[in-house]
Design a protein around this motif. Structure first.
Motif, PDB file in Angstrom:
ATOM      1  N   PHE A  82       0.621  -1.348   0.178  1.00 15.65           N
ATOM      2  CA  PHE A  82      -0.062  -0.135   0.123  1.00 15.65           C
ATOM      3  C   PHE A  82       0.790   1.151   0.205  1.00 15.65           C
ATOM      4  O   PHE A  82       1.990   1.133   0.301  1.00 15.65           O
ATOM      5  N   VAL A  83       0.260   2.176  -0.424  1.00 13.79           N
ATOM      6  CA  VAL A  83       0.801   3.674  -0.504  1.00 13.79           C
ATOM      7  C   VAL A  83       0.055   4.734   0.125  1.00 13.79           C
ATOM      8  O   VAL A  83      -1.371   4.612   0.082  1.00 13.79           O
ATOM      9  N   TRP A  84       0.470   5.487   1.062  1.00 12.38           N
ATOM     10  CA  TRP A  84      -0.377   6.573   1.742  1.00 12.38           C
ATOM     11  C   TRP A  84      -0.565   7.798   0.846  1.00 12.38           C
ATOM     12  O   TRP A  84       0.130   8.189   0.013  1.00 12.38           O
ATOM     13  N   HIS A  85      -1.865   8.237   0.596  1.00 13.98           N
ATOM     14  CA  HIS A  85      -2.427   9.186  -0.312  1.00 13.98           C
ATOM     15  C   HIS A  85      -2.857  10.338   0.604  1.00 13.98           C
ATOM     16  O   HIS A  85      -3.127  10.096   1.873  1.00 13.98           O
ATOM     17  N   TYR A  86      -3.310  11.460   0.262  1.00 14.71           N
ATOM     18  CA  TYR A  86      -3.994  12.668   0.837  1.00 14.71           C
ATOM     19  C   TYR A  86      -4.939  13.228   0.199  1.00 14.71           C
ATOM     20  O   TYR A  86      -5.140  13.313  -0.863  1.00 14.71           O
TER      21      TYR A  86
ATOM     22  N   THR B 118      -0.642  11.375  -4.103  1.00 15.65           N
ATOM     23  CA  THR B 118       0.024  10.486  -3.404  1.00 15.65           C
ATOM     24  C   THR B 118       1.296  10.877  -2.666  1.00 15.65           C
ATOM     25  O   THR B 118       1.686  11.969  -3.128  1.00 15.65           O
ATOM     26  N   THR B 119       1.604  10.566  -1.497  1.00 17.53           N
ATOM     27  CA  THR B 119       2.790  10.764  -0.724  1.00 17.53           C
ATOM     28  C   THR B 119       4.016  10.102  -1.530  1.00 17.53           C
ATOM     29  O   THR B 119       5.059  10.475  -1.020  1.00 17.53           O
ATOM     30  N   GLY B 120       3.691   8.908  -1.977  1.00 16.68           N
ATOM     31  CA  GLY B 120       4.724   8.029  -2.879  1.00 16.68           C
ATOM     32  C   GLY B 120       5.387   7.231  -1.503  1.00 16.68           C
ATOM     33  O   GLY B 120       6.780   6.697  -1.952  1.00 16.68           O
TER      34      GLY B 120
ATOM     35  N   ALA C 181       4.757   7.911   8.875  1.00 14.35           N
ATOM     36  CA  ALA C 181       5.630   9.087   9.692  1.00 14.35           C
ATOM     37  C   ALA C 181       5.909   9.903   8.507  1.00 14.35           C
ATOM     38  O   ALA C 181       5.876  10.997   8.564  1.00 14.35           O
ATOM     39  N   ASP C 182       6.730   9.361   7.577  1.00 15.30           N
ATOM     40  CA  ASP C 182       7.154  10.073   6.498  1.00 15.30           C
ATOM     41  C   ASP C 182       5.807  10.668   5.472  1.00 15.30           C
ATOM     42  O   ASP C 182       6.089  11.900   5.245  1.00 15.30           O
ATOM     43  N   ALA C 183       4.819  10.172   5.390  1.00 17.28           N
ATOM     44  CA  ALA C 183       3.630  10.667   4.825  1.00 17.28           C
ATOM     45  C   ALA C 183       3.125  11.878   5.485  1.00 17.28           C
ATOM     46  O   ALA C 183       2.530  12.702   4.982  1.00 17.28           O
ATOM     47  N   ALA C 184       2.898  11.672   6.876  1.00 16.67           N
ATOM     48  CA  ALA C 184       2.692  12.877   7.500  1.00 16.67           C
ATOM     49  C   ALA C 184       3.665  13.949   7.511  1.00 16.67           C
ATOM     50  O   ALA C 184       3.150  15.201   7.321  1.00 16.67           O
ATOM     51  N   ARG C 185       4.856  13.748   7.359  1.00 11.35           N
ATOM     52  CA  ARG C 185       5.892  14.902   7.277  1.00 11.35           C
ATOM     53  C   ARG C 185       5.735  15.508   5.610  1.00 11.35           C
ATOM     54  O   ARG C 185       5.605  16.875   5.506  1.00 11.35           O
TER      55      ARG C 185
END
Length: 70
Positions: free
Chosen positions: A14-18, A30-32, A37-41
């Protein structure tokens, strides 16, 4: 509405999106990264840059330029 994180499934995991609104603009993407934690930053930096751009305006425009263009 601030930017919110959500997971999207990929072939490898999975990958985090916003998505959400920042200063009257709707943003999504996408945050990629698969690390939350990296996605939140990433979205914190994105919000900071978006607000800075909205408050400051174009960097190449100076006060004397604005008075001449009126």
């Amino acid at each position: 509405m601030p930017l919110k994180l959500y997971k999207r499934k990929t072939r490898d995991g999975f990958v985090w999106h916003y998505r959400g609104k920042v200063a009257e603009d709707y943003l999504r993407g996408t945050t990629g990264t698969a690390n939350k934690a990296d996605a939140a930053r990433f979205i914190a930096a994105l919000e900071r840059e978006h607000f800075k751009r909205g408050l400051v305006g174009p960097q190449d425009l100076t006060f004397p330029d604005t008075s001449r263009r009126s």
